[in-house]
Design a protein around this motif. Structure first.
Motif, PDB file in Angstrom:
ATOM      1  N   LYS A 155       7.672  -4.379   5.475  1.00  0.00           N
ATOM      2  CA  LYS A 155       8.743  -3.668   4.787  1.00  0.00           C
ATOM      3  C   LYS A 155       8.321  -2.243   4.482  1.00  0.00           C
ATOM      4  CE  LYS A 155      11.263  -7.489   2.608  1.00  0.00           C
ATOM      5  NZ  LYS A 155      11.722  -8.083   1.330  1.00  0.00           N
ATOM      6  N   LEU A 156       9.272  -1.328   4.655  1.00  0.00           N
ATOM      7  CA  LEU A 156       9.103   0.063   4.231  1.00  0.00           C
ATOM      8  C   LEU A 156       9.923   0.226   2.955  1.00  0.00           C
ATOM      9  CD1 LEU A 156       8.017   2.920   4.841  1.00  0.00           C
ATOM     10  CD2 LEU A 156      10.118   3.312   6.161  1.00  0.00           C
ATOM     11  N   LEU A 157       9.295   0.760   1.914  1.00  0.00           N
ATOM     12  CA  LEU A 157       9.869   0.660   0.573  1.00  0.00           C
ATOM     13  C   LEU A 157       9.973   2.003  -0.144  1.00  0.00           C
ATOM     14  CD1 LEU A 157       7.241  -1.984   0.214  1.00  0.00           C
ATOM     15  CD2 LEU A 157       9.549  -2.715  -0.298  1.00  0.00           C
ATOM     16  N   PRO A 158      11.041   2.175  -0.931  1.00  0.00           N
ATOM     17  CA  PRO A 158      11.119   3.317  -1.833  1.00  0.00           C
ATOM     18  C   PRO A 158      10.437   2.961  -3.155  1.00  0.00           C
ATOM     19  CG  PRO A 158      13.152   2.094  -1.942  1.00  0.00           C
ATOM     20  CD  PRO A 158      12.263   1.366  -0.953  1.00  0.00           C
ATOM     21  N   GLY A 159      10.528   3.843  -4.113  1.00  0.00           N
ATOM     22  CA  GLY A 159       9.981   3.517  -5.434  1.00  0.00           C
ATOM     23  C   GLY A 159       9.146   4.611  -6.047  1.00  0.00           C
ATOM     24  N   GLY A 160       8.402   5.313  -5.212  1.00  0.00           N
ATOM     25  CA  GLY A 160       7.581   6.400  -5.739  1.00  0.00           C
ATOM     26  C   GLY A 160       6.584   5.939  -6.786  1.00  0.00           C
TER      27      GLY A 160
ATOM     28  N   ASP B 273      16.305   8.867  -0.106  1.00  0.00           N
ATOM     29  CA  ASP B 273      15.663   9.331  -1.333  1.00  0.00           C
ATOM     30  C   ASP B 273      14.147   9.227  -1.280  1.00  0.00           C
ATOM     31  OD1 ASP B 273      18.163   9.875  -2.503  1.00  0.00           O
ATOM     32  OD2 ASP B 273      18.390   7.774  -3.076  1.00  0.00           O
ATOM     33  N   GLY B 274      13.637   8.952  -0.092  1.00  0.00           N
ATOM     34  CA  GLY B 274      12.191   8.905   0.095  1.00  0.00           C
ATOM     35  C   GLY B 274      11.625   7.500   0.071  1.00  0.00           C
ATOM     36  N   CYS B 275      10.778   7.191   1.039  1.00  0.00           N
ATOM     37  CA  CYS B 275      10.044   5.916   1.085  1.00  0.00           C
ATOM     38  C   CYS B 275       8.570   6.219   0.837  1.00  0.00           C
ATOM     39  CB  CYS B 275      10.227   5.226   2.432  1.00  0.00           C
ATOM     40  SG  CYS B 275      11.893   4.566   2.666  1.00  0.00           S
ATOM     41  N   THR B 276       7.942   5.378   0.024  1.00  0.00           N
ATOM     42  CA  THR B 276       6.595   5.692  -0.454  1.00  0.00           C
ATOM     43  C   THR B 276       5.570   4.589  -0.217  1.00  0.00           C
ATOM     44  OG1 THR B 276       7.206   4.833  -2.643  1.00  0.00           O
ATOM     45  CG2 THR B 276       7.502   7.198  -2.266  1.00  0.00           C
ATOM     46  N   HIS B 277       6.018   3.382   0.157  1.00  0.00           N
ATOM     47  CA  HIS B 277       5.092   2.256   0.300  1.00  0.00           C
ATOM     48  C   HIS B 277       5.461   1.397   1.507  1.00  0.00           C
ATOM     49  CE1 HIS B 277       4.345   3.349  -3.888  1.00  0.00           C
ATOM     50  NE2 HIS B 277       3.247   2.603  -3.865  1.00  0.00           N
TER      51      HIS B 277
ATOM     52  N   ALA C 212       0.854  -1.192   0.000  1.00  0.00           N
ATOM     53  CA  ALA C 212       0.000   0.000   0.000  1.00  0.00           C
ATOM     54  C   ALA C 212       0.886   1.237   0.000  1.00  0.00           C
ATOM     55  CB  ALA C 212      -0.910   0.010   1.223  1.00  0.00           C
ATOM     56  N   PRO C 213       0.421   2.318  -0.606  1.00  0.00           N
ATOM     57  CA  PRO C 213       1.207   3.559  -0.607  1.00  0.00           C
ATOM     58  C   PRO C 213       1.042   4.320   0.703  1.00  0.00           C
ATOM     59  CG  PRO C 213      -0.823   3.875  -1.823  1.00  0.00           C
ATOM     60  CD  PRO C 213      -0.810   2.424  -1.430  1.00  0.00           C
ATOM     61  N   LEU C 214       2.073   5.077   1.073  1.00  0.00           N
ATOM     62  CA  LEU C 214       1.957   6.008   2.182  1.00  0.00           C
ATOM     63  C   LEU C 214       1.118   7.208   1.734  1.00  0.00           C
ATOM     64  CD1 LEU C 214       5.671   6.105   3.443  1.00  0.00           C
ATOM     65  CD2 LEU C 214       3.852   4.538   4.147  1.00  0.00           C
ATOM     66  N   LYS C 215       0.574   7.916   2.679  1.00  0.00           N
ATOM     67  CA  LYS C 215      -0.204   9.111   2.338  1.00  0.00           C
ATOM     68  C   LYS C 215       0.685  10.184   1.734  1.00  0.00           C
ATOM     69  CE  LYS C 215      -2.067   9.958   6.333  1.00  0.00           C
ATOM     70  NZ  LYS C 215      -2.930  10.620   7.347  1.00  0.00           N
ATOM     71  N   LYS C 216       1.931  10.206   2.180  1.00  0.00           N
ATOM     72  CA  LYS C 216       2.926  11.114   1.608  1.00  0.00           C
ATOM     73  C   LYS C 216       4.306  10.486   1.805  1.00  0.00           C
ATOM     74  CE  LYS C 216       4.130  14.844   3.736  1.00  0.00           C
ATOM     75  NZ  LYS C 216       4.145  16.177   4.392  1.00  0.00           N
ATOM     76  N   THR C 217       5.250  10.916   1.039  1.00  0.00           N
ATOM     77  CA  THR C 217       6.590  10.346   1.076  1.00  0.00           C
ATOM     78  C   THR C 217       7.286  10.676   2.390  1.00  0.00           C
ATOM     79  OG1 THR C 217       6.805  10.524  -1.320  1.00  0.00           O
ATOM     80  CG2 THR C 217       8.843  10.314  -0.061  1.00  0.00           C
ATOM     81  N   PHE C 218       7.902   9.653   2.978  1.00  0.00           N
ATOM     82  CA  PHE C 218       8.747   9.893   4.144  1.00  0.00           C
ATOM     83  C   PHE C 218      10.193   9.963   3.678  1.00  0.00           C
ATOM     84  CE2 PHE C 218      11.756   8.473   7.328  1.00  0.00           C
ATOM     85  CZ  PHE C 218      11.467   9.328   8.379  1.00  0.00           C
ATOM     86  N   THR C 219      10.856  11.053   3.992  1.00  0.00           N
ATOM     87  CA  THR C 219      12.269  11.224   3.669  1.00  0.00           C
ATOM     88  C   THR C 219      13.044  11.430   4.965  1.00  0.00           C
ATOM     89  OG1 THR C 219      11.688  12.256   1.561  1.00  0.00           O
ATOM     90  CG2 THR C 219      13.946  12.565   2.350  1.00  0.00           C
TER      91      THR C 219
END
Length: 397
Positions: A111-116, A316-320, A78-85
């Motif tokens: 898992k906390l994931l990047p990808g955008g 570089d930001g985590c999004t999911h 699932a996506p985060l509501k906003k990117t965590f950096t």
């Protein structure tokens, strides 16, 4: 005066509000937010997620998602509501896990994931790059741990915590919390109790060793590292080698029915010789030339460099977020996920969810287990009433 104005403004504004990047309680609209991994493994190898409160709960309408088919892979994200950096704030990941099955082998980590926008939800699986892997994993009696794996940008690698963190293995819901702080420290909580904390450089291999063995040094050829030597004054006694390992048994006698013509000449059996002491070896004495074990001299490691940004797992930001699991026996239920920058916010959420439900869940669990025991006892009584005598079955064979 200038300082006083700034201080006054700070008091008026107050501390920054906590940011919540994800708060998931799996309501009826959960499938609009979560996507199953349909292109990770063949369909026949993938298990289905069930929206349920489970067998025991505080509120049957308070549901999570549960693995439902044995010996299957499970993937969902699932996506985060906003990117965590990663920056000046903490990273806090928290969620609840309940193993309703007799778990023998299966993961339950998040898992906390990047990808955008490039994150491929359909292909999300074990090979998908991640920033954090956190949560319990059980396989057999010896492997029962809470994974804490953090991504190192400097090494471009995922680093496991050096000393394992234990996990809960009973059938009740438990709460797992990870905090990664900008001061390069971390902390793990289970049911809001701190079970591990420390510095990232000490608990993970983020940094190279401060010292290395001097590549120009080697043990001198004349180095004596034998602590003992044979005593040159010790001599082998005369006739030592003439003592046999075995001798005829002096207590043996020829049987009365022994016939030399038919049976051959009788010989007594052989036994170990109590006088035989094995091959002679001189006694050992302290070596006067012994210098002790040679220790390779150490030098500063030219590649060592302290990294101020070890904590930046989401540089570089985590999004999911996502679960990618393998379970032999299924029945693990996940709920109440939060990703935030405030431990206080996570603990507040825990009070509203986990701690609010735990006592009622335990009460129902005890009731369910007692009903199972009563049912088993009734079945045994029925067997006895039907005259089934298991104790005497062997008499018929």
């Amino acid at each position: 005066m200038k300082f006083s104005i700034i201080a006054a403004l700070a008091l008026v504004v107050g501390p920054a509000a906590a940011e919540i990047y994800l708060q998931e309680q799996f309501d009826e609209a959960w499938t609009k937010r979560w996507t199953e991994s349909t292109k990770w493994k063949p369909k026949a190898e993938m298990g289905a997620w069930k929206h349920t409160a489970g067998e025991w709960y505080a509120d049957e309408n308070d549901k999570g998602i549960q693995t439902s088919e044995d010996a299957r892979f499970y993937g969902i994200s699932a996506p985060l509501k906003k990117t965590f950096t990663s920056g000046s704030t903490d990273l806090v990941i928290q969620y609840s896990v309940k193993h309703e099955q007799d778990l023998d082998c299966g993961g339950a980590y998040l898992k906390l994931l990047p990808g955008g926008k490039k994150f491929d939800t359909a292909k999300f699986g074990g090979d998908t790059p991640y920033a954090v892997m956190f949560g319990p994993d059980v396989c057999g009696s010896s492997n029962k741990k809470t994974h804490v794996i953090l991504h190192s940008n400097a090494k471009d690698d995922n680093l496991l915590i050096k000393k394992e963190v234990s996990c809960e293995t009973d059938d009740l819901t438990h709460l797992y919390t990870l905090v990664v702080r900008p001061d390069n420290t971390f902390e793990v909580f289970v049911d809001n109790k701190s079970v591990r904390s420390g510095k990232l450089e000490e608990e993970f291999d983020f940094l190279e060793d401060k010292e290395i063995k001097d590549p120009a040094a080697s043990k001198p050829e004349d180095w004596v590292d034998n602590a003992k030597i044979p005593d040159p004054a010790d001599k082998k006694p005369d006739g030592y080698d003439d003592i046999p390992e075995e001798i005829p048994d002096p207590d043996a006698s020829k049987p009365e029915d022994w016939d030399d013509e038919d049976d051959g000449e009788w010989e007594p059996p052989m036994i170990d010789n109590p006088e035989y002491k094995g091959p002679w070896m001189p006694k050992m004495i302290d070596n006067p030339d012994y210098k002790g074990p040679w220790k390779h001299p150490m030098i500063p490691n030219p590649d060592y460099k302290y990294d101020d940004e070890m904590f930046k797992v989401c540089k570089d930001g985590c999004t999911h977020v996502g679960f990618e699991l393998w379970q032999v026996k299924t029945g693990t239920l996940f709920d109440d996920i939060i990703v935030t920058d405030s431990l206080e916010e996570a603990q507040k959420f825990a009070e509203e969810t986990f701690f609010k439900k735990k006592d009622a869940e335990k009460e129902m669990y005890d009731k369910v287990q007692q009903e199972k025991r009563d049912k088993e006892a009734d079945m045994m009584d029925e067997m006895d009433d039907d005259g089934m005598d298991f104790d005497g079955m062997d008499d018929e064979f």
